[in-house]
Write a protein that holds these residues in place. Structure first.
Motif, PDB file in Angstrom:
ATOM      1  N   MET A   1       0.991  -1.126  -0.020  1.00  0.00           N
ATOM      2  CA  MET A   1       0.280   0.103   0.151  1.00  0.00           C
ATOM      3  C   MET A   1       0.976   1.118  -0.026  1.00  0.00           C
ATOM      4  O   MET A   1       1.809   1.405   0.731  1.00  0.00           O
ATOM      5  CB  MET A   1      -0.835  -0.194   1.302  1.00  0.00           C
ATOM      6  CG  MET A   1      -2.166   0.995   1.226  1.00  0.00           C
ATOM      7  SD  MET A   1      -3.131   0.860   2.690  1.00  0.00           S
ATOM      8  CE  MET A   1      -4.466  -0.264   2.149  1.00  0.00           C
ATOM      9  N   SER A   2       0.422   2.326  -0.714  1.00  0.00           N
ATOM     10  CA  SER A   2       1.320   3.641  -0.879  1.00  0.00           C
ATOM     11  C   SER A   2       1.023   4.295   0.460  1.00  0.00           C
ATOM     12  O   SER A   2       0.187   4.025   1.374  1.00  0.00           O
ATOM     13  CB  SER A   2       0.732   4.408  -1.923  1.00  0.00           C
ATOM     14  OG  SER A   2       0.987   3.883  -3.151  1.00  0.00           O
ATOM     15  N   LYS A   3       2.120   5.145   0.724  1.00  0.00           N
ATOM     16  CA  LYS A   3       2.066   6.037   2.020  1.00  0.00           C
ATOM     17  C   LYS A   3       2.067   7.536   1.710  1.00  0.00           C
ATOM     18  O   LYS A   3       2.432   7.840   0.509  1.00  0.00           O
ATOM     19  CB  LYS A   3       3.436   5.602   2.774  1.00  0.00           C
ATOM     20  CG  LYS A   3       3.286   4.161   3.386  1.00  0.00           C
ATOM     21  CD  LYS A   3       4.216   3.948   4.281  1.00  0.00           C
ATOM     22  CE  LYS A   3       4.060   2.606   4.972  1.00  0.00           C
ATOM     23  NZ  LYS A   3       4.465   2.523   6.101  1.00  0.00           N
ATOM     24  N   VAL A   4       1.693   8.223   2.714  1.00  0.00           N
ATOM     25  CA  VAL A   4       1.541   9.785   2.486  1.00  0.00           C
ATOM     26  C   VAL A   4       2.363  10.183   3.608  1.00  0.00           C
ATOM     27  O   VAL A   4       1.937   9.931   4.739  1.00  0.00           O
ATOM     28  CB  VAL A   4       0.090  10.221   2.342  1.00  0.00           C
ATOM     29  CG1 VAL A   4      -0.073  11.750   2.186  1.00  0.00           C
ATOM     30  CG2 VAL A   4      -0.911   9.697   1.430  1.00  0.00           C
ATOM     31  N   ARG A   5       3.223  11.176   3.312  1.00  0.00           N
ATOM     32  CA  ARG A   5       3.963  12.040   4.547  1.00  0.00           C
ATOM     33  C   ARG A   5       2.978  12.948   5.182  1.00  0.00           C
ATOM     34  O   ARG A   5       2.136  13.536   4.424  1.00  0.00           O
ATOM     35  CB  ARG A   5       5.024  12.603   4.059  1.00  0.00           C
ATOM     36  CG  ARG A   5       6.319  11.675   3.469  1.00  0.00           C
ATOM     37  CD  ARG A   5       7.561  12.397   3.706  1.00  0.00           C
ATOM     38  NE  ARG A   5       8.629  11.599   3.316  1.00  0.00           N
ATOM     39  CZ  ARG A   5       9.492  10.986   4.298  1.00  0.00           C
ATOM     40  NH1 ARG A   5       9.092  11.067   5.536  1.00  0.00           N
ATOM     41  NH2 ARG A   5      10.514  10.085   3.951  1.00  0.00           N
ATOM     42  N   ILE A   6       3.345  13.075   6.423  1.00  0.00           N
ATOM     43  CA  ILE A   6       2.294  14.001   7.215  1.00  0.00           C
ATOM     44  C   ILE A   6       2.562  15.345   6.697  1.00  0.00           C
ATOM     45  O   ILE A   6       1.586  16.162   6.565  1.00  0.00           O
ATOM     46  CB  ILE A   6       2.426  13.808   8.783  1.00  0.00           C
ATOM     47  CG1 ILE A   6       1.950  12.445   9.190  1.00  0.00           C
ATOM     48  CG2 ILE A   6       1.754  14.901   9.577  1.00  0.00           C
ATOM     49  CD1 ILE A   6       2.124  12.048  10.587  1.00  0.00           C
ATOM     50  N   ASN A   7       3.707  15.711   6.478  1.00  0.00           N
ATOM     51  CA  ASN A   7       3.843  17.141   6.070  1.00  0.00           C
ATOM     52  C   ASN A   7       3.375  17.411   4.531  1.00  0.00           C
ATOM     53  O   ASN A   7       2.903  18.705   4.331  1.00  0.00           O
ATOM     54  CB  ASN A   7       5.471  17.354   6.125  1.00  0.00           C
ATOM     55  CG  ASN A   7       6.185  16.677   5.403  1.00  0.00           C
ATOM     56  OD1 ASN A   7       5.940  15.728   4.829  1.00  0.00           O
ATOM     57  ND2 ASN A   7       7.681  16.892   5.439  1.00  0.00           N
ATOM     58  N   SER A  17       1.284  20.748  10.360  1.00  0.00           N
ATOM     59  CA  SER A  17       1.515  19.302  10.563  1.00  0.00           C
ATOM     60  C   SER A  17       1.122  19.036  12.052  1.00  0.00           C
ATOM     61  O   SER A  17       0.549  17.861  12.208  1.00  0.00           O
ATOM     62  CB  SER A  17       3.005  18.883  10.138  1.00  0.00           C
ATOM     63  OG  SER A  17       3.538  19.289   9.050  1.00  0.00           O
ATOM     64  N   ARG A  18       1.509  19.985  12.938  1.00  0.00           N
ATOM     65  CA  ARG A  18       1.012  19.643  14.352  1.00  0.00           C
ATOM     66  C   ARG A  18      -0.624  19.458  14.415  1.00  0.00           C
ATOM     67  O   ARG A  18      -0.879  18.627  15.242  1.00  0.00           O
ATOM     68  CB  ARG A  18       1.232  20.969  15.093  1.00  0.00           C
ATOM     69  CG  ARG A  18       1.013  20.864  16.612  1.00  0.00           C
ATOM     70  CD  ARG A  18       2.173  20.170  17.132  1.00  0.00           C
ATOM     71  NE  ARG A  18       1.712  18.730  17.548  1.00  0.00           N
ATOM     72  CZ  ARG A  18       2.599  17.767  18.024  1.00  0.00           C
ATOM     73  NH1 ARG A  18       3.848  18.020  18.176  1.00  0.00           N
ATOM     74  NH2 ARG A  18       1.984  16.796  18.329  1.00  0.00           N
ATOM     75  N   SER A  36       7.680  14.149   9.572  1.00  0.00           N
ATOM     76  CA  SER A  36       8.090  13.471   8.534  1.00  0.00           C
ATOM     77  C   SER A  36       7.618  11.931   8.664  1.00  0.00           C
ATOM     78  O   SER A  36       7.998  11.430   7.339  1.00  0.00           O
ATOM     79  CB  SER A  36       9.686  13.487   8.617  1.00  0.00           C
ATOM     80  OG  SER A  36      10.000  12.968   9.672  1.00  0.00           O
ATOM     81  N   SER A  37       6.851  11.612   9.441  1.00  0.00           N
ATOM     82  CA  SER A  37       6.366  10.018   9.236  1.00  0.00           C
ATOM     83  C   SER A  37       5.391  10.186   7.984  1.00  0.00           C
ATOM     84  O   SER A  37       4.617  11.031   7.642  1.00  0.00           O
ATOM     85  CB  SER A  37       5.613   9.857  10.548  1.00  0.00           C
ATOM     86  OG  SER A  37       6.307   9.900  11.829  1.00  0.00           O
TER      87      SER A  37
END
Length: 65
Positions: A1-7, A17-18, A36-37
């Motif tokens: 599965m693909s991922k998306v960075r939080i930022n 991001s907070r 950056s997760s």
């Protein structure tokens, strides 16, 4: 599965991001992440849905004044 960075998700949603990190437990995503997760696509959808609900809520409140 693909991922998306939080930022990247924060930029897409035009929030800090907070703000995303703060609501992760509320939408059922395990805490302890940083800006950056990465989130799985289904987790990112939960975040998008949360902010969409918030936008609708604030739109209703602002239009009633």
């Amino acid at each position: 599965m693909s991922k998306v960075r939080i930022n990247d998700l924060a930029k897409e949603l035009e929030v800090k991001s907070r703000a995303i990190l703060d609501i992760l437990p509320e939408v059922g995503v395990s805490a302890g992440k940083t800006h950056s997760s990465s989130l799985e696509l289904d987790e990112a959808e939960k975040v998008r849905a949360h902010f969409a609900r918030e936008d609708r809520k604030s739109t209703r409140l602002n239009s009633s004044h």
